[in-house]
Design a protein around this motif. Structure first.
Motif, PDB file in Angstrom:
ATOM      1  N   LEU A  42       0.809  -1.210   0.000  1.00 12.36           N
ATOM      2  CA  LEU A  42       0.000   0.000   0.000  1.00 12.36           C
ATOM      3  C   LEU A  42       0.853   1.275   0.000  1.00 12.36           C
ATOM      4  O   LEU A  42       0.308   2.377  -0.053  1.00 12.36           O
ATOM      5  N   ARG A  43       2.188   1.094   0.093  1.00 10.39           N
ATOM      6  CA  ARG A  43       3.129   2.213   0.075  1.00 10.39           C
ATOM      7  C   ARG A  43       2.854   3.197   1.206  1.00 10.39           C
ATOM      8  O   ARG A  43       2.899   4.418   1.024  1.00 10.39           O
ATOM      9  N   VAL A  44       2.560   2.651   2.372  1.00 11.54           N
ATOM     10  CA  VAL A  44       2.303   3.480   3.536  1.00 11.54           C
ATOM     11  C   VAL A  44       3.626   3.787   4.229  1.00 11.54           C
ATOM     12  O   VAL A  44       4.391   2.866   4.529  1.00 11.54           O
ATOM     13  N   PRO A  45       3.928   5.045   4.518  1.00 11.68           N
ATOM     14  CA  PRO A  45       5.137   5.349   5.287  1.00 11.68           C
ATOM     15  C   PRO A  45       5.050   4.727   6.681  1.00 11.68           C
ATOM     16  O   PRO A  45       3.991   4.765   7.322  1.00 11.68           O
ATOM     17  N   VAL A  46       6.139   4.151   7.139  1.00 12.14           N
ATOM     18  CA  VAL A  46       6.162   3.431   8.408  1.00 12.14           C
ATOM     19  C   VAL A  46       7.172   4.062   9.355  1.00 12.14           C
ATOM     20  O   VAL A  46       8.282   4.412   8.954  1.00 12.14           O
ATOM     21  N   LEU A  47       6.765   4.208  10.613  1.00 12.84           N
ATOM     22  CA  LEU A  47       7.653   4.640  11.684  1.00 12.84           C
ATOM     23  C   LEU A  47       7.790   3.477  12.662  1.00 12.84           C
ATOM     24  O   LEU A  47       6.780   2.981  13.181  1.00 12.84           O
TER      25      LEU A  47
END
Length: 452
Positions: A199-204
């Protein structure tokens, strides 16, 4: 063409089994050879250029086939050391002097022998009211009554899903639609890692220690703009750890400072795990989205999970499913309701949970005798620190044991190498077979490793 360890088919021998000349056809033919046992786990594949020359296709075509098989978990690349088969079909067998240990690929699926019978449950589902109604039954009244008794908080809304993986996909999709990065426990389940990557979600990243996700790291992620936090609180995959009460309270304290953040609690093993079922839902009302998977306890064919939480998010999930004309069968929902309220089934599942814990524990104890420490007490796999993931996976594959590399459990760069070893199909009681398996694992383990 069978082989183990570093041995494998020549380019000519493999080309003779491949009928297609497109990347997809080449991948399909190789997959069939793996599934049929012609290509065994651990064998080294010929180079892309060598196979391309034999097939008289471009190296790009073979490279694309390799990519397809790698994404499917059939092959893995070890850099200059080559590409290896890691998917042997359904089962793998460790041949020892004491007998054969059968292990399952992947992350330790349930033992079919420990699943309860479904005949009475399916019949109960067939007798339930409302069958054939021409509307979407996202959660039947019977299933709602059954799950509400054991849910750790009172959510605003409920829905059913086609198992835990489907629930994770739906939940993470609606969380991604809210925008912003997502705070993600590290390590985490490969399926969640794959979904966020897809989903190309930025992850922290929020790393675990022996007590749970670290509160100071969670705060950093939320201060950096995370709009949701994805976490497992019990039966953590891959470590087998459970969040402590104190750590749970510490995370709640951090999250109270960020009232717009949604928490997604992923309960992978559901009824197989001992109570209590920890949750932040009661402390953070209207902010916790929780999934409970019933597949490990009742089997793949039931394919039903439950997702509950804030009404706007559940409404978004149901809207997306309704547009596709997808919902969980009333028959399966009511069959699950029967299983969850049947005393005989409850005893069966409790016994299965004890046997899984015993099987895992026997291997953990055997490894401890070899000086190898493994964290956690729950789950269907163990998380073993090793010197090299590639060497460890290859060594175990050479004796017929399927293990998974640890890298897919980390979104960023892994802090150290690990492997995942299934325990759900180990023999009860430990004994010589488990001791032999521990000896093989100890050869590749790093005794100084830990979850932190």
């Amino acid at each position: 063409m069978n082989g183990a360890g570093s041995s494998g088919p020549t380019a000519a021998a493999l080309a003779a089994r491949i009928t297609g000349r497109t990347a997809t056809r080449i991948a399909d033919d190789i997959r069939r050879a793996v599934d049929s046992g012609v290509l065994r786990a651990g064998v080294r594949m010929p180079t892309i250029r060598a196979l391309a020359a034999e097939l008289q296709v471009s190296p790009t075509t073979v490279s694309e086939a390799w990519h397809q098989l790698t994404r499917a978990g059939v092959l893995r690349s070890a850099g200059r050391r080559g590409t290896f088969v890691v998917h042997p079909g359904g089962m793998s067998h460790l041949h020892t002097a004491s007998g054969v240990i059968t292990t399952h690929l992947g992350d330790g699926g349930p033992d079919p022998a420990l699943l309860p019978p479904l005949d009475e449950a399916i019949n109960a589902g067939l007798r339930a009211p409302g069958l054939h109604a021409h509307d979407f039954a996202y959660l039947t009244p019977e299933l709602l009554r059954a799950v509400r008794r054991t849910w750790p908080f009172e959510p605003e809304a409920w829905t059913s899903t086609e198992g835990g993986s489907h629930a994770s996909f739906l939940a993470i999709s609606v969380l991604a639609d809210r925008g912003g990065p997502i705070a993600l426990e590290q390590p985490t389940t490969p399926r969640v890692h794959t979904l966020l990557h897809h989903l190309r979600v930025p992850v922290l990243e929020v790393p675990w220690d022996a007590h749970g996700p670290q509160p100071q790291e969670l705060r950093k992620a939320l201060e950096a703009g995370a709009t949701a936090f994805v976490v497992q609180l019990r039966g953590h995959v891959p470590t087998g750890l459970r969040v402590t009460e104190r750590r749970l309270a510490e995370m709640v304290a951090v999250l109270r400072d960020f009232p717009d953040v949604i928490v997604f609690e992923d309960d992978n093993l559901g009824p197989l795990l001992r109570d209590p079922d920890p949750s932040m839902g009661a402390e953070l009302p209207g902010r916790v989205l929780k999934v409970r998977s019933y597949t490990p306890a009742f089997g793949l064919d039931l394919r039903t999970g439950v997702l509950a939480g804030p009404e706007p998010l559940i409404r978004a999930v149901n809207l997306a499913r309704g547009m596709a004309g997808v919902w969980t069968s009333r028959i399966l929902q009511n069959a699950l309701a029967h299983l969850l309220t049947d005393p005989v089934t409850a005893r069966h599942v409790a016994r299965a949970g004890r046997r899984y814990r015993s099987r895992r524990g026997s291997l953990v104890s055997a490894l401890a005798r070899h000086g190898v420490h493994v964290d956690g007490e729950e789950g269907l796999i163990i998380w073993v620190p090793v010197h090299s993931e590639e060497d460890a996976v290859e060594r175990l594959a050479s004796v017929g044991v399927v293990s998974g590399p640890g890298a897919p459990c980390w979104f960023g760069t892994p802090p150290r190498p690990y492997i995942r070893v299934p325990t759900s199909l180990l023999p009860d009681g430990g004994g010589a077979q488990v001791n032999q398996l521990a000896e093989v694992i100890a050869e590749v383990a790093d005794p100084d490793g830990s979850v932190a």
